[in-house]
Write a protein that holds these residues in place. Sequence first.
Motif, short mmCIF file in Angstrom:
data_model
loop_
_atom_site.label_atom_id
_atom_site.label_comp_id
_atom_site.label_asym_id
_atom_site.label_seq_id
_atom_site.Cartn_x
_atom_site.Cartn_y
_atom_site.Cartn_z
N GLU A 1 -16.81 -14.80 40.45
CA GLU A 1 -18.14 -15.26 40.01
C GLU A 1 -18.73 -14.38 38.89
OE1 GLU A 1 -17.18 -14.86 43.16
OE2 GLU A 1 -17.47 -16.80 44.12
N LEU A 2 -18.61 -13.05 39.05
CA LEU A 2 -19.37 -12.17 38.14
C LEU A 2 -18.91 -12.21 36.69
CD1 LEU A 2 -20.01 -9.16 40.52
CD2 LEU A 2 -21.71 -10.73 39.58
N PRO A 3 -17.60 -12.28 36.40
CA PRO A 3 -17.22 -12.39 34.99
C PRO A 3 -17.88 -13.61 34.32
CG PRO A 3 -15.33 -11.74 36.30
CD PRO A 3 -16.43 -12.08 37.28
N ALA A 4 -17.94 -14.72 35.03
CA ALA A 4 -18.57 -15.93 34.45
C ALA A 4 -20.07 -15.72 34.26
CB ALA A 4 -18.29 -17.14 35.34
N CYS A 5 -20.71 -15.03 35.22
CA CYS A 5 -22.16 -14.75 35.06
C CYS A 5 -22.39 -13.90 33.82
CB CYS A 5 -22.70 -14.03 36.29
SG CYS A 5 -22.79 -15.06 37.76
N LEU A 6 -21.54 -12.88 33.65
CA LEU A 6 -21.70 -11.99 32.49
C LEU A 6 -21.56 -12.78 31.18
CD1 LEU A 6 -22.16 -8.90 32.13
CD2 LEU A 6 -19.71 -8.69 31.70
N LEU A 7 -20.61 -13.71 31.16
CA LEU A 7 -20.41 -14.53 29.95
C LEU A 7 -21.59 -15.49 29.75
CD1 LEU A 7 -18.41 -15.28 27.67
CD2 LEU A 7 -17.41 -16.96 29.23
N ALA A 8 -22.05 -16.11 30.83
CA ALA A 8 -23.17 -17.05 30.71
C ALA A 8 -24.43 -16.34 30.21
CB ALA A 8 -23.45 -17.72 32.06
N LEU A 9 -24.58 -15.07 30.59
CA LEU A 9 -25.79 -14.32 30.21
C LEU A 9 -25.63 -13.61 28.87
CD1 LEU A 9 -26.65 -12.83 33.72
CD2 LEU A 9 -27.89 -14.65 32.50
N ASP A 10 -24.46 -13.76 28.23
CA ASP A 10 -24.20 -13.06 26.97
C ASP A 10 -24.38 -11.55 27.17
OD1 ASP A 10 -23.46 -12.87 24.35
OD2 ASP A 10 -25.44 -13.31 23.52
N GLY A 11 -23.86 -11.07 28.28
CA GLY A 11 -24.00 -9.65 28.61
C GLY A 11 -22.92 -8.82 27.96
N GLU A 12 -22.91 -7.53 28.34
CA GLU A 12 -21.89 -6.64 27.77
C GLU A 12 -21.47 -5.60 28.80
OE1 GLU A 12 -23.84 -4.96 24.31
OE2 GLU A 12 -24.68 -3.32 25.49
N VAL A 13 -20.34 -5.01 28.48
CA VAL A 13 -19.73 -3.99 29.34
C VAL A 13 -19.80 -2.67 28.59
CG1 VAL A 13 -17.43 -3.21 30.07
CG2 VAL A 13 -18.15 -5.57 30.51
N GLU A 14 -20.09 -1.59 29.31
CA GLU A 14 -19.99 -0.27 28.68
C GLU A 14 -18.75 0.42 29.22
OE1 GLU A 14 -23.32 2.79 27.80
OE2 GLU A 14 -22.19 3.53 29.53
N ALA A 15 -17.97 0.98 28.29
CA ALA A 15 -16.74 1.67 28.70
C ALA A 15 -16.77 3.08 28.14
CB ALA A 15 -15.53 0.92 28.17
N ALA A 16 -16.19 4.01 28.92
CA ALA A 16 -16.08 5.40 28.45
C ALA A 16 -14.61 5.80 28.48
CB ALA A 16 -16.89 6.32 29.35
N GLY A 17 -14.16 6.44 27.40
CA GLY A 17 -12.77 6.86 27.32
C GLY A 17 -12.65 8.15 26.55
N PRO A 18 -11.43 8.55 26.23
CA PRO A 18 -11.23 9.83 25.52
C PRO A 18 -11.98 9.88 24.19
CG PRO A 18 -9.14 8.88 26.23
CD PRO A 18 -10.17 7.85 26.51
N LYS A 19 -12.22 8.73 23.56
CA LYS A 19 -12.92 8.74 22.26
C LYS A 19 -14.43 8.54 22.39
CE LYS A 19 -8.94 6.87 19.82
NZ LYS A 19 -8.37 5.59 19.44
N GLY A 20 -14.95 8.54 23.61
CA GLY A 20 -16.39 8.37 23.81
C GLY A 20 -16.71 7.04 24.43
N ARG A 21 -17.97 6.60 24.23
CA ARG A 21 -18.43 5.36 24.87
C ARG A 21 -18.47 4.22 23.86
NH1 ARG A 21 -21.37 6.13 29.99
NH2 ARG A 21 -21.30 8.34 30.44
N ARG A 22 -18.29 3.00 24.35
CA ARG A 22 -18.45 1.82 23.49
C ARG A 22 -18.95 0.66 24.33
NH1 ARG A 22 -13.17 -1.64 22.69
NH2 ARG A 22 -12.01 -1.10 24.58
#
Length: 278
Positions: free
Chosen positions: A122-143
């Motif tokens: 359910e949640l991936p579709a909700c995120l797409l319907a809401l035009d939301g975004e994901v925050e990711a953190a990795g060795p090069k920082g956040r995006r």
Amino acid sequence: MKPAPFAYKKAHSLDEAIALLGEKDARLLAGGQSLIATLNMRLSAPSLLIDINKLHGLNGISEKNGAIEIGALTRHAQAEHSEVIAKHAPLIARAMPYIGHPAIRNRGTLGGSIAFADPAAELPACLLALDGEVEAAGPKGRRAIKAADFFKGLFETALAPQEVLTAIRVPPAGKGTRVGFAELARRHGDYAIVGLAASARADGKGLSDVRLAYFGVGNTPARAKKAELALARGDVDAAVSALDLEPHDDVQATAKVKKHLAGVLLRRVASQLLETRP
Ligand SMILES: Cc1cc2nc3c(=O)[nH]c(=O)nc-3n(C[C@H](O)[C@H](O)[C@H](O)COP(=O)(O)OP(=O)(O)OC[C@H]3O[C@@H](n4cnc5c(N)ncnc54)[C@H](O)[C@@H]3O)c2cc1C
């Protein structure tokens, strides 16, 4: 069946989790509600599990910089009972009770659900319907990664191998926001055969910014853009006829049945969006 042997480490900081992800065949462990099942069935056999449950700063729901931010380790049950979610992200509030059962929602996390990217979730579709975004953190920082760019294929996302999903963000619902949610499953709590998460804005007697995000109809959540245009004109029959989806057969139903069910759900969700529900 029992899982293949694996090593286990508890990460004490986000940097430590990111560094540990650099080890061969390492995998993050959040709520374990999907991962442990795949280990037990030997569908995956990571050599190292990195437990992120004790990381600070990844749990909680807040209003931040004009968005609703939900930390990756927020449990489904927290979101289900959150007043902030009920008021400012009502689509997520509507979807939560459909995710598994209470025991699963007590442990499963929103970050885990988005990162796992089950095509019937359910949640991936909700995120797409809401035009939301994901925050990711990795060795090069956040995006930040827009939902439309995040879900790449079957259980495949835009996360790089050493990235941790830290939060998701959705725009807060405004005065004219309308949302709709419906799914068909064999039993309540099962993954959906087909589901639909939708958002729109009230525009006079009609709608604008209609976003229909289906799940269970392909490898990723999918927008039905032609149907969105027809629905914005208030023409539900035309929206159903225009449904631009290409579901495949799967273990639950044939493509033909799924396409039919997608139309049934569209009528239900349209009445929620247009507020014509009796
Ligand atoms: C019987 C049953 C029924 C279910 N029914 C549904 C349902 O109807 N709908 C639904 O949506 N889900 C359902 N689920 C799954 C549930 O929602 C899970 O909680 C969710 O899919 C994964 O969240 P988790 O925290 O348990 O992640 P885990 O199982 O710990 O991890 C899942 C995957 O995501 C990765 N991961 C986890 N957190 C992060 C992170 N922060 N950053 C990067 N990668 C990460 C892990 O490495 C792993 O590959 C069901 C589960 C069960 C056991």
